[in-house]
Design a protein around this motif. Structure first.
Motif, PDB file in Angstrom:
ATOM      1  N   UNK A  88       0.837  -1.197   0.000  1.00  0.00           N
ATOM      2  CA  UNK A  88       0.000   0.000   0.000  1.00  0.00           C
ATOM      3  C   UNK A  88       0.873   1.249   0.000  1.00  0.00           C
ATOM      4  N   UNK A  89       0.409   2.271  -0.713  1.00  0.00           N
ATOM      5  CA  UNK A  89       1.018   3.598  -0.690  1.00  0.00           C
ATOM      6  C   UNK A  89      -0.092   4.614  -0.467  1.00  0.00           C
ATOM      7  N   UNK A  90       0.227   5.704   0.220  1.00  0.00           N
ATOM      8  CA  UNK A  90      -0.772   6.711   0.579  1.00  0.00           C
ATOM      9  C   UNK A  90      -0.255   8.090   0.189  1.00  0.00           C
ATOM     10  N   UNK A  91      -1.138   8.907  -0.389  1.00  0.00           N
ATOM     11  CA  UNK A  91      -0.778  10.275  -0.718  1.00  0.00           C
ATOM     12  C   UNK A  91      -1.991  11.064  -1.167  1.00  0.00           C
TER      13      UNK A  91
ATOM     14  N   UNK B  93      -6.308  11.965   2.245  1.00  0.00           N
ATOM     15  CA  UNK B  93      -5.237  11.132   1.709  1.00  0.00           C
ATOM     16  C   UNK B  93      -5.818   9.939   0.962  1.00  0.00           C
ATOM     17  N   UNK B  94      -5.302   9.743  -0.237  1.00  0.00           N
ATOM     18  CA  UNK B  94      -5.775   8.701  -1.128  1.00  0.00           C
ATOM     19  C   UNK B  94      -4.916   7.450  -0.967  1.00  0.00           C
ATOM     20  N   UNK B  95      -5.416   6.333  -1.494  1.00  0.00           N
ATOM     21  CA  UNK B  95      -4.830   5.020  -1.202  1.00  0.00           C
ATOM     22  C   UNK B  95      -4.564   4.262  -2.493  1.00  0.00           C
ATOM     23  N   UNK B  96      -3.332   3.764  -2.630  1.00  0.00           N
ATOM     24  CA  UNK B  96      -2.941   2.950  -3.784  1.00  0.00           C
ATOM     25  C   UNK B  96      -2.515   1.575  -3.287  1.00  0.00           C
ATOM     26  N   UNK B  97      -3.058   0.532  -3.902  1.00  0.00           N
ATOM     27  CA  UNK B  97      -2.776  -0.843  -3.478  1.00  0.00           C
ATOM     28  C   UNK B  97      -2.089  -1.573  -4.618  1.00  0.00           C
ATOM     29  N   UNK B  98      -0.917  -2.146  -4.328  1.00  0.00           N
ATOM     30  CA  UNK B  98      -0.201  -2.924  -5.339  1.00  0.00           C
ATOM     31  C   UNK B  98      -0.599  -4.388  -5.242  1.00  0.00           C
ATOM     32  N   UNK B  99      -0.665  -5.033  -6.400  1.00  0.00           N
ATOM     33  CA  UNK B  99      -1.151  -6.412  -6.487  1.00  0.00           C
ATOM     34  C   UNK B  99      -0.283  -7.239  -7.425  1.00  0.00           C
ATOM     35  N   UNK B 100      -0.467  -8.540  -7.344  1.00  0.00           N
ATOM     36  CA  UNK B 100      -0.072  -9.402  -8.449  1.00  0.00           C
ATOM     37  C   UNK B 100      -1.246  -9.348  -9.415  1.00  0.00           C
TER      38      UNK B 100
ATOM     39  N   UNK C  77       8.266  18.817  -8.916  1.00  0.00           N
ATOM     40  CA  UNK C  77       8.007  20.019  -8.109  1.00  0.00           C
ATOM     41  C   UNK C  77       6.935  20.922  -8.705  1.00  0.00           C
ATOM     42  N   UNK C  78       5.865  20.284  -9.226  1.00  0.00           N
ATOM     43  CA  UNK C  78       4.767  21.080  -9.756  1.00  0.00           C
ATOM     44  C   UNK C  78       3.605  21.180  -8.777  1.00  0.00           C
ATOM     45  N   UNK C  79       3.789  20.635  -7.571  1.00  0.00           N
ATOM     46  CA  UNK C  79       2.788  20.793  -6.534  1.00  0.00           C
ATOM     47  C   UNK C  79       1.826  19.647  -6.375  1.00  0.00           C
ATOM     48  N   UNK C  80       1.982  18.577  -7.170  1.00  0.00           N
ATOM     49  CA  UNK C  80       1.147  17.402  -6.942  1.00  0.00           C
ATOM     50  C   UNK C  80       2.020  16.143  -6.907  1.00  0.00           C
ATOM     51  N   UNK C  81       1.465  15.065  -6.352  1.00  0.00           N
ATOM     52  CA  UNK C  81       2.234  13.849  -6.108  1.00  0.00           C
ATOM     53  C   UNK C  81       2.200  12.922  -7.312  1.00  0.00           C
ATOM     54  N   UNK C  82       3.383  12.543  -7.757  1.00  0.00           N
ATOM     55  CA  UNK C  82       3.547  11.548  -8.802  1.00  0.00           C
ATOM     56  C   UNK C  82       3.695  10.177  -8.132  1.00  0.00           C
ATOM     57  N   UNK C  83       3.839   9.122  -8.924  1.00  0.00           N
ATOM     58  CA  UNK C  83       3.787   7.764  -8.380  1.00  0.00           C
ATOM     59  C   UNK C  83       4.833   6.877  -9.046  1.00  0.00           C
ATOM     60  N   UNK C  84       5.644   6.214  -8.217  1.00  0.00           N
ATOM     61  CA  UNK C  84       6.600   5.220  -8.711  1.00  0.00           C
ATOM     62  C   UNK C  84       6.174   3.854  -8.192  1.00  0.00           C
ATOM     63  N   UNK C  85       6.126   2.858  -9.078  1.00  0.00           N
ATOM     64  CA  UNK C  85       5.746   1.499  -8.714  1.00  0.00           C
ATOM     65  C   UNK C  85       6.898   0.559  -9.035  1.00  0.00           C
ATOM     66  N   UNK C  86       7.404  -0.121  -8.022  1.00  0.00           N
ATOM     67  CA  UNK C  86       8.454  -1.122  -8.215  1.00  0.00           C
ATOM     68  C   UNK C  86       7.799  -2.466  -8.528  1.00  0.00           C
TER      69      UNK C  86
END
Length: 576
Positions: free
Chosen positions: A118-121, A129-136, A173-182
């Motif tokens: 899980x990632x939160x931002x 705060x929003x929620x991102x869930x990583x899966x298979x 640095x444009x003021x919103x959150x980007x997302x990196x997924x490994x």
């Protein structure tokens, strides 16, 4: 409860006495708290690599009531994965009295995919705060507007890989959150379920699942936040150049102090990657140049969990990576200092040094297999301690002596507070919560009971989790700081906080994407020792703005809004 509100630069009028705080002594409160959860992640035998690595969780205040809630990611089996008939993920609401209530169905967050992390931002800067869930398989993004809505398809961040850790951070640095997924490896579950397991030999001829060596790495992905949608910029940003690796852990870090967030990725059995942000929406891998691709012997390791923290209070962030047994976990000390020279040539000369053995962290980790991890001040003495969650990947090691058991104890290391970053293993004396033996994976950190110290949630593979409450009795003081961006991202991810108290300086970087498959409370926690007052708090925002708050009382929550007012309140008062 009330707040005392101030304008930046004015002197607070609130003065309150000290409260006793915790020595590192953890008790397991899982059952008492009402958490009724059992993790599912493949079969007990673990005949396939997809069954071995989950799962994680997140501690975050989803409803703005001032208490940390808990999201636990669950997995699946080959029988339940495709039709989503497994147990599903669980969101627990913190009732503020030491207990939690399952609100998964009511909030629509009970997805039953083969979940991992899980990632939160706050992706839209609306204060929720929003929620991102990583899966298979396809990942899930929930937008939080008070209620959760699945916006994965609209946002374009689903993917269809074997995902591991993820991190929200504002790389441009444009003021919103980007997302990196490994992402980890390319794995065909349908084919695996239809065939007899193909096993490989391990220590002493044990037959275990194969991989990751010999398998194709799944490509990590970088998504740029463009407002209502995200754009895949993996190729244009340059991060695709390392996509042959096996990604597991990821953490944002401004390692060179230039104001742009860089990114460190822990890879399994392949070199780790340090993405230096070039400031033009592109990245370059400088891990080899800076000394963090391999250990001091030049060997690649099985990087899994990761955290950054200033272990020696010298103003720069150091790196810690957890690895396989017979490899030590690795501590890389940052040899630079803030602010760094602006010359690209000078930045390129800055390096990390593998000091694992020198600081006492090699021998305690050589026989264990580490996952979730976090630097935090467990005893409020002003120095960052270290937690590691442990557990093997092969249950077969219990059949024949292989040097490391399947179920393992977790560890707590005390910072010896001598300025060198030297550590001592105090796990045996840190309470019954540290005597739990399980196959631990992800770990999340935050103050669940609002008493001023940091507690720990640990996800245990195919088992009940561990909610470890810090119940010590140290006289040390503390300060918790929440930042709220206005022109920078609302969460303040990437902000740098400097606290001066009783002649001691400490630094924290605002970030919750640490550990393994998990998200920790984003508020910055400082132990202050005997200091009865904080002389000054300096905040440098991602866009370069600075705010200063002077003369702050201890044992309180300080909320600072970028370029505006600040508030001091009793911890537990809602601030959003």
């Amino acid at each position: 409860m009330s707040w005392i509100r101030h304008a930046i630069g004015l002197t607070p009028i609130l003065f309150l006495g000290a409260a006793g705080q915790a020595e590192p002594y953890f008790t397991d409160q899982t059952t008492a708290s009402g958490i009724d959860f059992r993790h599912t992640f493949g079969s007990a035998e673990k005949h396939h690599i997809v069954e071995a690595h989950g799962g994680g969780g997140a501690l975050f205040d989803y409803d703005g009531d001032g208490y940390l809630d808990l999201y636990i990611v669950n997995g699946a089996t080959f029988d339940t994965w495709q039709d989503k008939s497994g147990p599903g993920n669980v969101l627990y609401h913190n009732r503020g009295d030491g207990t939690f209530t399952d609100v998964s169905q009511a909030t629509g967050t009970d997805d039953a995919s083969w979940g991992a992390g899980a990632a939160v931002g706050d992706i839209d800067n609306d204060g929720h705060r929003d929620l991102y869930v990583t899966n298979f398989g396809p990942n899930v993004l929930y937008r939080n507007t008070g209620d959760f809505t699945d916006i994965t398809q609209i946002a374009g961040v689903g993917g269809d890989d074997y995902s591991a850790s993820a991190a929200f951070f504002d790389y441009d640095n444009d003021g919103d959150l980007d997302l990196y997924v490994a992402n980890y490896v390319v794995f065909d579950a349908r084919q695996a379920a239809a065939e007899e397991p193909r096993l490989c030999s391990f220590f002493g001829g044990l037959q275990v699942y194969c991989g990751p060596k010999g398998m194709r790495g799944a490509a990590d992905v970088l998504y740029r936040n463009d407002g209502r949608t995200f754009t895949d910029v993996t190729i244009s940003s340059g991060v695709a150049t390392a996509n042959r690796y096996y990604g597991l852990g990821v953490v944002p870090i401004d390692y060179d102090g230039d104001g742009d967030l860089d990114l460190y990725v822990a890879n399994d059995e392949t070199p780790n990657v340090l993405w230096r942000n070039n400031g033009d929406s592109t990245f370059a891998d400088v891990a080899l140049l800076t000394g963090v691709a391999y250990n001091e012997e030049g060997s690649e390791e099985a990087g899994m969990g990761i955290d950054v923290g200033d272990i020696d209070n010298d103003g720069d962030d150091d790196l810690y990576v957890t690895n396989f047994f017979r490899e030590t976990n690795t501590l890389y000390r940052n040899e630079g200092g803030y602010p760094w020279p602006e010359s690209p040539q000078a930045v390129g000369q800055r390096r990390f040094t593998d000091v694992t053995a020198a600081v006492g962290l090699a021998a305690p980790s050589i026989s264990l297999l580490g996952w979730g991890t976090r630097f935090f001040d467990a005893d409020h003495d002003g120095w960052l301690d270290l937690f590691v969650a442990n557990g093997h990947v092969y249950p077969q090691v219990d059949v024949k002596v292989a040097g490391s058991p399947y179920r393992q104890p977790n560890q707590l290391f005390r910072n010896m507070a001598d300025g060198t970053g030297t550590y001592q293993d105090i796990s045996a004396h840190a309470g019954p919560g540290l005597q739990v033996v399980a196959v631990s994976r992800g770990a999340a950190f935050g103050d669940i009971d609002n008493d001023g110290d940091v507690d720990v949630f640990v996800s245990n593979l195919n088992d009940v989790p561990s909610l470890l409450r810090n119940d010590g009795h140290s006289p040390g003081h503390w300060l918790l700081i929440e930042v709220q961006g206005t022109t920078s991202n609302r969460d303040g991810v990437g902000a740098r906080i400097h606290v001066s108290a009783a002649g001691q300086s400490q630094w924290r970087s605002v970030n919750g994407a640490v550990s393994f498959l998990s998200h920790s409370d984003i508020r910055a926690h400082f132990g202050l020792g005997a200091a009865g007052r904080v002389e000054q708090v300096d905040i440098t925002w991602p866009n370069g703005m600075t705010d200063v708050v002077r003369d702050v009382p201890v044992d309180r929550l300080l909320v600072v809004r970028q370029g505006g007012d600040y508030e001091i309140g009793e911890f537990g008062t809602a601030s959003r």
